[in-house]
Write a protein that holds these residues in place. Sequence first.
Motif, PDB file in Angstrom:
ATOM      1  N   PRO A  46       0.812  -1.226   0.000  1.00 18.67           N
ATOM      2  CA  PRO A  46       0.000   0.000   0.000  1.00 18.67           C
ATOM      3  C   PRO A  46       0.846   1.278   0.000  1.00 18.67           C
ATOM      4  CG  PRO A  46      -0.663  -1.496   1.772  1.00 18.67           C
ATOM      5  CD  PRO A  46       0.606  -2.035   1.206  1.00 18.67           C
ATOM      6  N   ARG A  49       1.224   8.510   0.053  1.00 21.14           N
ATOM      7  CA  ARG A  49       2.116   9.608  -0.311  1.00 21.14           C
ATOM      8  C   ARG A  49       2.994   9.296  -1.521  1.00 21.14           C
ATOM      9  NH1 ARG A  49       0.343  10.025   4.532  1.00 21.14           N
ATOM     10  NH2 ARG A  49       0.522   7.784   4.409  1.00 21.14           N
ATOM     11  N   GLN A 150      11.704   9.240   0.477  1.00 17.12           N
ATOM     12  CA  GLN A 150      11.310   9.854   1.751  1.00 17.12           C
ATOM     13  C   GLN A 150      12.490  10.622   2.348  1.00 17.12           C
ATOM     14  OE1 GLN A 150       8.148   9.757   3.441  1.00 17.12           O
ATOM     15  NE2 GLN A 150       9.204  11.402   4.514  1.00 17.12           N
TER      16      GLN A 150
END
Length: 315
Positions: A46, A49, A150
């Motif tokens: 999943p 962002r 990230q």
Amino acid sequence: MKKFTSVKDIDSLPDWVETAKKLKANPYAFKHLGENITLGLLFFNPSLRTRLSTQKAAINLGMNVMVMNLNSDGWSIELEDGTVMDQGTQEHIKEAAGVISQYCDIIGVRTFPRLKNRDEDYSEKILNKFIQNALVPVVSLESATLHPLQSLADVLTIEEQKKTPKPKVVLTWAPHPRALPQAVPNSFAEWMKVADVNLVIANPEGFDLAPEFTEGVTVLHKQDEALKDADFVYAKNWSSFEDYGKIGEGFNDWQITTDKMALTNQGKFMHCLPVRRNVIVADEVLDSDASLVLEQANNRTYAAQVVLYKMLQNG
Ligand code: CP
């Protein structure tokens, strides 16, 4: 640039941060660069962002984007060479990666660890098999052990928000009811070691990250001591590397609260999201002006955009 999987794949972090800032100031300046170029985003797990910000980054550069949830919508993929495929797997990675390369000019892959076998997860088998068998560049959308998009967004956020040239950045373990990967903290440590910051890692005993990520970094097992005078507090849960995949139980006092933040140098709170409220961090901190979580999420677009921009520039 054939792949983006780690800070080791980039030439100059300051240059990448400056480029990200320029793209953020003028996101559509290079809309011509991606014309008739297709990005394929493949998800085994999943995502909110990564999925949306990477699509937005590609759209900003004029690219076409295709997204596929491989686990639910694709054939089950075989990774081993020489296998007699008479069991559950239906398509070999050689064909899958080769075929996707016929439709896409850049491929992004998200694949989480299973947290059962440390050597298997740290070999990054799925990501590496895609890199080996794809005919086009591959971008990690978070792998078993690293989350470079990230971390690049986090570097950009700290650069934008810092008030001193070399801020104190504390990466602190925080409680969580389920076993989570080490990818975000590994990656954050890897990128912070290259950035111009004073990195301190705080975690309970038994939860030290892999030595390759902690080498040269101060690691403390007392959170209060670590938080003292911090400019940035980056909270994250991770399961044990040592006792691989083990959950940390009985450490609820590691939650980030207003009392903890009071120990810092009016520090800012960071988390990659999604975050469990009042488990990892108290509402009062997450909803306060000290929280940078939305800035981090916004910067995910420009982190992805700088990666795609560099790949497009390099042809
Ligand atoms: N931080 C992050 O990668 O979020 P998603 O898992 O929603 O993509």
